[in-house]
Motif scaffolding. Structure first.
Motif, short mmCIF file in Angstrom:
data_model
loop_
_atom_site.label_atom_id
_atom_site.label_comp_id
_atom_site.label_asym_id
_atom_site.label_seq_id
_atom_site.Cartn_x
_atom_site.Cartn_y
_atom_site.Cartn_z
N ARG A 131 0.84 -1.20 0.00
CA ARG A 131 0.00 0.00 0.00
C ARG A 131 0.89 1.26 0.00
NH1 ARG A 131 -4.87 -1.68 0.03
NH2 ARG A 131 -5.77 0.40 0.22
N PRO A 132 1.60 1.51 -1.10
CA PRO A 132 2.63 2.56 -1.13
C PRO A 132 2.11 4.00 -1.16
CG PRO A 132 2.41 1.52 -3.29
CD PRO A 132 1.55 0.73 -2.35
N ASP A 133 0.80 4.20 -1.34
CA ASP A 133 0.21 5.54 -1.28
C ASP A 133 0.89 6.52 -2.25
OD1 ASP A 133 -1.59 7.48 -0.43
OD2 ASP A 133 -0.24 8.23 1.13
N CYS A 134 1.05 6.07 -3.49
CA CYS A 134 1.53 6.95 -4.55
C CYS A 134 0.85 6.51 -5.84
CB CYS A 134 3.06 6.88 -4.68
SG CYS A 134 3.67 5.27 -5.23
N PHE A 135 0.95 7.32 -6.87
CA PHE A 135 0.40 6.93 -8.16
C PHE A 135 1.26 5.83 -8.76
CE2 PHE A 135 -1.43 11.13 -7.61
CZ PHE A 135 -2.73 10.94 -8.06
N ALA A 136 0.64 4.96 -9.56
CA ALA A 136 1.37 3.83 -10.14
C ALA A 136 2.60 4.30 -10.90
CB ALA A 136 0.45 3.03 -11.06
N ARG A 137 2.47 5.41 -11.60
CA ARG A 137 3.59 5.91 -12.40
C ARG A 137 4.68 6.55 -11.54
NH1 ARG A 137 1.76 7.99 -18.34
NH2 ARG A 137 0.36 6.27 -18.84
N LEU A 196 -1.60 -13.38 -3.84
CA LEU A 196 -0.88 -14.51 -3.26
C LEU A 196 0.32 -14.07 -2.42
CD1 LEU A 196 -0.82 -16.88 -6.38
CD2 LEU A 196 -2.25 -17.14 -4.34
N LEU A 197 0.85 -12.89 -2.71
CA LEU A 197 2.09 -12.46 -2.08
C LEU A 197 1.89 -11.52 -0.89
CD1 LEU A 197 4.16 -11.77 -5.32
CD2 LEU A 197 4.36 -13.74 -3.81
N LEU A 198 0.81 -10.74 -0.92
CA LEU A 198 0.61 -9.73 0.13
C LEU A 198 -0.18 -10.30 1.30
CD1 LEU A 198 -0.30 -6.60 -2.04
CD2 LEU A 198 1.86 -7.02 -0.85
N ILE A 244 -4.59 -5.67 1.40
CA ILE A 244 -5.50 -5.72 0.25
C ILE A 244 -6.88 -5.26 0.70
CG2 ILE A 244 -6.51 -7.19 -1.53
CD1 ILE A 244 -4.19 -9.16 -1.01
N ASP A 245 -7.47 -4.33 -0.03
CA ASP A 245 -8.83 -3.89 0.25
C ASP A 245 -9.77 -4.69 -0.65
OD1 ASP A 245 -11.24 -2.63 0.66
OD2 ASP A 245 -10.38 -0.62 0.77
N PHE A 246 -10.35 -5.75 -0.08
CA PHE A 246 -11.13 -6.69 -0.87
C PHE A 246 -12.49 -6.14 -1.30
CE2 PHE A 246 -8.17 -9.43 1.46
CZ PHE A 246 -7.68 -10.21 0.41
N PHE A 296 -7.67 -1.75 -9.51
CA PHE A 296 -6.35 -2.14 -9.02
C PHE A 296 -5.82 -1.17 -7.97
CE2 PHE A 296 -1.73 -2.27 -9.20
CZ PHE A 296 -1.46 -3.63 -9.24
N GLU A 297 -5.91 0.13 -8.25
CA GLU A 297 -5.28 1.12 -7.37
C GLU A 297 -5.87 1.12 -5.96
OE1 GLU A 297 -6.18 1.61 -10.45
OE2 GLU A 297 -4.42 2.32 -11.54
N PRO A 298 -7.20 1.24 -5.79
CA PRO A 298 -7.70 1.20 -4.42
C PRO A 298 -7.55 -0.16 -3.75
CG PRO A 298 -9.52 1.30 -5.99
CD PRO A 298 -8.27 1.55 -6.76
N ARG A 299 -7.52 -1.22 -4.55
CA ARG A 299 -7.37 -2.57 -3.96
C ARG A 299 -6.00 -2.72 -3.30
NH1 ARG A 299 -9.95 -7.61 -4.72
NH2 ARG A 299 -8.61 -9.43 -4.46
N TYR A 300 -4.96 -2.11 -3.90
CA TYR A 300 -3.61 -2.32 -3.38
C TYR A 300 -2.96 -1.03 -2.86
CZ TYR A 300 -4.39 -6.68 -5.79
OH TYR A 300 -4.94 -7.86 -6.20
N GLY A 301 -3.77 -0.02 -2.58
CA GLY A 301 -3.25 1.14 -1.87
C GLY A 301 -2.44 2.10 -2.71
N LEU A 302 -2.79 2.22 -4.00
CA LEU A 302 -2.15 3.21 -4.86
C LEU A 302 -3.09 4.40 -5.02
CD1 LEU A 302 -0.83 0.75 -7.57
CD2 LEU A 302 0.63 2.22 -6.17
N ARG A 303 -2.52 5.56 -5.23
CA ARG A 303 -3.35 6.72 -5.52
C ARG A 303 -3.86 6.65 -6.96
NH1 ARG A 303 0.12 11.83 -3.03
NH2 ARG A 303 0.31 11.02 -0.89
#
Length: 385
Positions: free
Chosen positions: A158-164, A188-190, A195-197, A204-211
């Protein structure tokens, strides 16, 4: 008698089974592998000789790779004593890959599997499942870059940044191109808490904590007194769900409308807010806590999509009531119907029985009655109740 091309065809069908055995560490059990074959020679002597010579000329004995012939010396009334093919074997994975014309795939797959196992060994269960090796083969050219993304997100959940903005030396578009594959791996890894199920793979972004650029929803305040109470300078605004959640809303009704034009056409109504421009994004309304404490009405198109949106909305707001989404309305205004999207009914766990029957009726007849076409008087009466 079987010919060399038929042996190659059988080898092609065998390739996937051999790969699964290799991934499971069972190559010694799988090879040498006997190819089922009709090895009875033709009764015509010249034809039988040609058949046997063709098999020999294309075998491992002649070419150095491919299938191996096990011979048997025997006497026959037709041909006398001769060596006859007794069995066809493929001895190694390399022989099978050569025989099935997939040597390049075999070499690339070996490199990709070695890379995946060395970088993310916890994906072993994914690798051995079904035909995932085919997906790995498709991703082989960009696998190293995808693993760089996985490495970073596993180390920084959940890095809290944009994917790019991820500090990884890969193409900035890679996540956008492969989000579903990355999602299946990250699940499988996290750890579960990363993960926000509530959000699916397509989010993808809200599920894994990206902006990400939040979708904006059109908000209309249909009561001037309520507008002043909320401290809003305008009666029409476009806001993300997080901002709407911060409004000091209480004791009001909320009407959720599928289409923006219908939202803009709503007349004044006492203590009523209206939300639109949502589509499939209705599930993100779950983050607006005050919606759970007020009356919520949903009004959408009379078609497959409209009822599916209602079903998804009820999954997060079970108390939602529907308006103008019933068989009586379909029957009265069927002359306004156009063709729907042709979809068959899906499983809908959150529709009541009358809604489900109407939904199935519209799907089976491929009908759509757009909400904008209904008379204003009917709309006002239904929504003002």
């Amino acid at each position: 008698m079987i010919d060399p091309q038929s042996i190659r065809d059988k080898a092609k069908r065998l390739f996937g089974k051999a790969i699964k055995a290799w991934l499971a560490g069972e190559m010694e059990v799988f090879f040498p592998h006997r190819i089922p074959a009709n090895l009875t020679p033709s009764k015509d002597q010249s034809k039988a000789i040609a058949e046997v010579e063709s098999l020999r000329d294309h075998s491992q004995q002649a070419t150095g790779a491919g299938y191996r012939i096990e011979w048997e010396s025997r006497r026959s009334r037709t041909h006398g004593r001769n060596d006859f093919p007794h069995a066809i074997f493929v001895d190694t994975m390399e022989d099978l890959a050569c025989l099935s014309n997939r040597m390049d795939d075999w070499n690339r797959l070996q490199s990709s599997v070695d890379l995946l196992r060395s970088r993310q060994p916890n994906l072993e269960s994914w690798l051995r499942k079904g035909t995932n090796w085919k997906l790995l083969l498709e991703l082989s050219d960009g696998l190293s870059d995808l693993l760089c993304i996985l490495d970073y997100m596993v180390e920084h959940p959940r890095p809290d940044c944009f994917a790019r903005e991820l500090p990884v030396a890969v193409s900035t578009k890679l996540i956008e191109q492969h989000r579903r594959r990355l999602a299946s791996w990250l699940d499988l890894l996290l750890p579960p808490q990363a993960i926000d199920f509530r959000f699916g793979y397509d989010q993808f972004e809200p599920r894994y904590g990206l902006r990400y650029a939040r979708p904006h929803y059109l908000l209309r305040v249909l009561d001037q007194d309520l507008q002043h109470e909320l401290g809003l300078p305008f009666d029409e605004l476009s806001l993300p769900a997080e901002s709407i959640a911060k409004l000091p809303a209480r004791d009001q009704r909320v009407i959720i409308v599928e289409n923006k034009v219908s939202l803009l056409s709503l007349p004044p109504m006492r203590r009523t807010l209206a939300l639109g421009g949502l589509g499939n994004g209705v599930t993100q309304l779950s983050g607006i806590s005050w919606l759970r404490q007020c009356d919520v009405i949903y009004w959408g198109d009379l078609d497959a999509d409209g009822f599916r949106i209602l079903d998804r909305l009820r999954a997060v707001l079970p108390h939602v009531e529907s308006r103008l989404m019933e068989q009586a309305v379909v029957d009265e205004f069927r002359h306004l119907a156009t063709d729907g999207n042709g979809d068959q009914p899906h499983e809908t766990e959150n529709l009541c029985e009358s809604e489900r029957q109407c939904y199935h009726f519209l799907c089976q007849r491929n009908l759509r009655i757009e909400q904008e076409h209904l008379p204003n008087v009917l709309i006002h009466n239904a929504l003002s109740q």
